[in-house]
Design a protein around this motif. Structure first.
Motif, PDB file in Angstrom:
ATOM      1  N   SER A 105      24.486 -35.645  28.824  1.00 42.69           N
ATOM      2  CA  SER A 105      25.667 -36.246  29.438  1.00 42.69           C
ATOM      3  C   SER A 105      26.972 -35.805  28.804  1.00 42.69           C
ATOM      4  N   GLU A 106      26.896 -35.045  27.696  1.00 43.45           N
ATOM      5  CA  GLU A 106      28.101 -34.671  26.964  1.00 43.45           C
ATOM      6  C   GLU A 106      27.953 -33.275  26.391  1.00 43.45           C
ATOM      7  N   CYS A 107      29.023 -32.498  26.433  1.00 45.26           N
ATOM      8  CA  CYS A 107      28.989 -31.164  25.842  1.00 45.26           C
ATOM      9  C   CYS A 107      28.807 -31.271  24.328  1.00 45.26           C
ATOM     10  N   PRO A 108      28.111 -30.322  23.717  1.00 47.98           N
ATOM     11  CA  PRO A 108      27.905 -30.396  22.257  1.00 47.98           C
ATOM     12  C   PRO A 108      29.214 -30.206  21.512  1.00 47.98           C
ATOM     13  N   ILE A 109      29.383 -30.953  20.437  1.00 49.37           N
ATOM     14  CA  ILE A 109      30.610 -30.875  19.657  1.00 49.37           C
ATOM     15  C   ILE A 109      30.603 -29.663  18.725  1.00 49.37           C
ATOM     16  N   LEU A 110      29.399 -29.171  18.355  1.00 52.04           N
ATOM     17  CA  LEU A 110      29.243 -28.030  17.453  1.00 52.04           C
ATOM     18  C   LEU A 110      30.022 -28.292  16.153  1.00 52.04           C
ATOM     19  N   ASP A 111      31.006 -27.444  15.792  1.00 50.35           N
ATOM     20  CA  ASP A 111      31.732 -27.693  14.532  1.00 50.35           C
ATOM     21  C   ASP A 111      33.027 -28.461  14.758  1.00 50.35           C
ATOM     22  N   GLY A 112      33.232 -28.984  15.983  1.00 51.14           N
ATOM     23  CA  GLY A 112      34.426 -29.754  16.277  1.00 51.14           C
ATOM     24  C   GLY A 112      35.592 -28.950  16.808  1.00 51.14           C
ATOM     25  N   SER A 113      35.402 -27.639  16.915  1.00 50.79           N
ATOM     26  CA  SER A 113      36.453 -26.767  17.424  1.00 50.79           C
ATOM     27  C   SER A 113      35.928 -26.010  18.640  1.00 50.79           C
ATOM     28  N   ALA A 114      36.704 -25.030  19.110  1.00 48.49           N
ATOM     29  CA  ALA A 114      36.249 -24.163  20.197  1.00 48.49           C
ATOM     30  C   ALA A 114      35.776 -22.814  19.678  1.00 48.49           C
ATOM     31  N   ARG A 115      35.777 -22.638  18.350  1.00 49.31           N
ATOM     32  CA  ARG A 115      35.461 -21.315  17.793  1.00 49.31           C
ATOM     33  C   ARG A 115      34.042 -20.846  18.133  1.00 49.31           C
ATOM     34  N   PRO A 183      44.625 -13.754  24.504  1.00 46.99           N
ATOM     35  CA  PRO A 183      43.300 -14.077  23.980  1.00 46.99           C
ATOM     36  C   PRO A 183      43.197 -13.937  22.470  1.00 46.99           C
ATOM     37  N   ARG A 184      43.807 -12.895  21.901  1.00 47.04           N
ATOM     38  CA  ARG A 184      43.716 -12.713  20.450  1.00 47.04           C
ATOM     39  C   ARG A 184      44.421 -13.844  19.716  1.00 47.04           C
ATOM     40  N   ARG A 185      45.607 -14.217  20.182  1.00 47.78           N
ATOM     41  CA  ARG A 185      46.327 -15.311  19.526  1.00 47.78           C
ATOM     42  C   ARG A 185      45.534 -16.612  19.628  1.00 47.78           C
ATOM     43  N   TYR A 186      44.923 -16.830  20.791  1.00 47.56           N
ATOM     44  CA  TYR A 186      44.101 -18.036  20.933  1.00 47.56           C
ATOM     45  C   TYR A 186      42.962 -18.020  19.919  1.00 47.56           C
ATOM     46  N   PHE A 187      42.258 -16.897  19.835  1.00 51.44           N
ATOM     47  CA  PHE A 187      41.103 -16.797  18.941  1.00 51.44           C
ATOM     48  C   PHE A 187      41.514 -17.027  17.492  1.00 51.44           C
ATOM     49  N   GLU A 188      42.604 -16.398  17.070  1.00 51.34           N
ATOM     50  CA  GLU A 188      42.991 -16.451  15.666  1.00 51.34           C
ATOM     51  C   GLU A 188      43.735 -17.735  15.288  1.00 51.34           C
ATOM     52  N   SER A 191      41.546 -21.460  18.082  1.00 49.88           N
ATOM     53  CA  SER A 191      40.143 -21.782  18.369  1.00 49.88           C
ATOM     54  C   SER A 191      39.423 -22.493  17.222  1.00 49.88           C
ATOM     55  N   ARG A 192      39.841 -22.290  15.965  1.00 48.76           N
ATOM     56  CA  ARG A 192      39.135 -22.882  14.814  1.00 48.76           C
ATOM     57  C   ARG A 192      39.569 -24.305  14.501  1.00 48.76           C
ATOM     58  N   ALA A 193      40.584 -24.817  15.169  1.00 51.76           N
ATOM     59  CA  ALA A 193      41.116 -26.142  14.836  1.00 51.76           C
ATOM     60  C   ALA A 193      40.157 -27.236  15.296  1.00 51.76           C
TER      61      ALA A 193
END
Length: 318
Positions: A105-115, A183-188, A191-193
């Motif tokens: 029912s919910e997407c996995p949180i993984l490490d809490g970011s989108a990385r 995309p590069r700025r997003y990734f760097e 995405s890790r926040a």
């Protein structure tokens, strides 16, 4: 010949992620699959009785709840919660078309970011599709408010976000980030926040059925004036960067990438959904335009096949 930067993209191969829902605490597997051009981002659920729901667009008109996450209705009393991080990664990395499947029912949180999502997208690569990319171009400003908090979409010749938060916490305080998308700025830079929360709220949230899967492995945890995570922050201003990450995911529920500027003060999932609703409330507020008529900026790795420059880049930023 069409420029590559103007053409649509999907993931080059399926990608799966297994983990736990940050609110439900339940195990779940999410898979991102390639999808046809002009299909957008859709989602379906594999139910416990073997049924699979029909894919539906991940769209703000399906939002049913915005308390601590964004939840969308899939029909027949089935929902999908915490869609904002995977949607942020797809939008941030420049994916136009994909099918998301969930077995919970919910997407996995993984490490809490989108990385983890963003890195996997880089690793499999993107398939460039024949169709032209399309954008929602903001042509008249829309603002929604809740007391002193607000969210706005404004005309702007690019894709930009200007987001500010203000917490009664010495650890967080007032933080602002201005972000022009590639995309590069997003990734760097985004995405890790990680998501974050306060020890003082934990008991109440869990009694209400939230944060049952939250831990130091997937959330920045603030206790009075201390950060409890042993390794501290990934960015000095990680809190506002995560709010920006969420906003990118929530705004992706407009169905097309937005060509304009998003501004927010003390915003969140509810205001993000309301400003999209306000944008679509009148056709005078926006128009759908082809990418060939816009000054798109992309970074080199975004157009590289999997296994070439991408893998070198990933090694260099780890």
């Amino acid at each position: 010949m069409q420029k590559l930067t103007t053409r649509q993209r999907t993931v080059a191969a399926p990608i799966s992620f297994s983990g736990y829902g940050v609110h439900s605490g339940q195990p779940v597997t999410l898979t991102i699959k390639p999808a046809a051009a002009d299909s957008g981002i859709s989602i379906s659920r594999e139910l416990g009785d073997g049924r699979v729901t029909l894919p539906v667009p991940v769209h703000f008109s399906r939002v049913t709840r915005t308390t601590l996450c964004t939840t969308i209705d899939l029909g027949d009393s089935v929902s999908a919660a915490t869609v904002e991080h995977v949607m942020s990664a797809l939008s941030g990395m420049g994916v136009d078309n994909a099918l998301i499947t969930l077995d919970g029912s919910e997407c996995p949180i993984l490490d809490g970011s989108a990385r983890p999502f963003a890195e996997a997208i880089l690793q499999v690569g993107l398939e460039i599709q024949p169709a032209q990319r399309k954008f929602l171009k903001v042509i008249r400003a829309v603002t929604v408010r809740n007391n002193d908090a607000f969210a706005a979409l404004e005309p702007y010749n690019g894709r930009a976000l200007d987001l500010e938060i203000d917490f009664d916490s010495k650890v967080i305080g007032r933080q602002r980030m201005i972000f022009d998308w590639t995309p590069r700025r997003y990734f760097e830079d985004v995405s890790r926040a990680r998501t974050f929360g306060f020890v003082r709220d934990a008991k109440i949230l869990r009694q209400a059925g939230y944060a049952l899967g939250s831990s130091l492995d997937n959330s920045i945890t603030v206790d009075n004036d201390r950060i409890l995570n042993p390794n501290g922050l990934r960015y000095e201003d990680e809190f506002v960067r995560h709010k920006l990450l969420d906003a990118i995911g929530d705004l992706a529920l407009g169905g097309l990438p937005i060509w304009g500027r998003f501004r927010s003060y003390k915003g969140g999932h509810a205001l993000n959904a309301h400003v999209l609703s306000g944008l679509f409330s009148s056709e005078a507020n926006y128009e759908i335009v082809s990418a060939e008529n816009l000054p798109l900026e992309f970074d080199a790795f975004e157009d590289q096949p999997a296994g070439l420059a991408v893998n070198h880049y990933l090694r260099s930023v780890r």
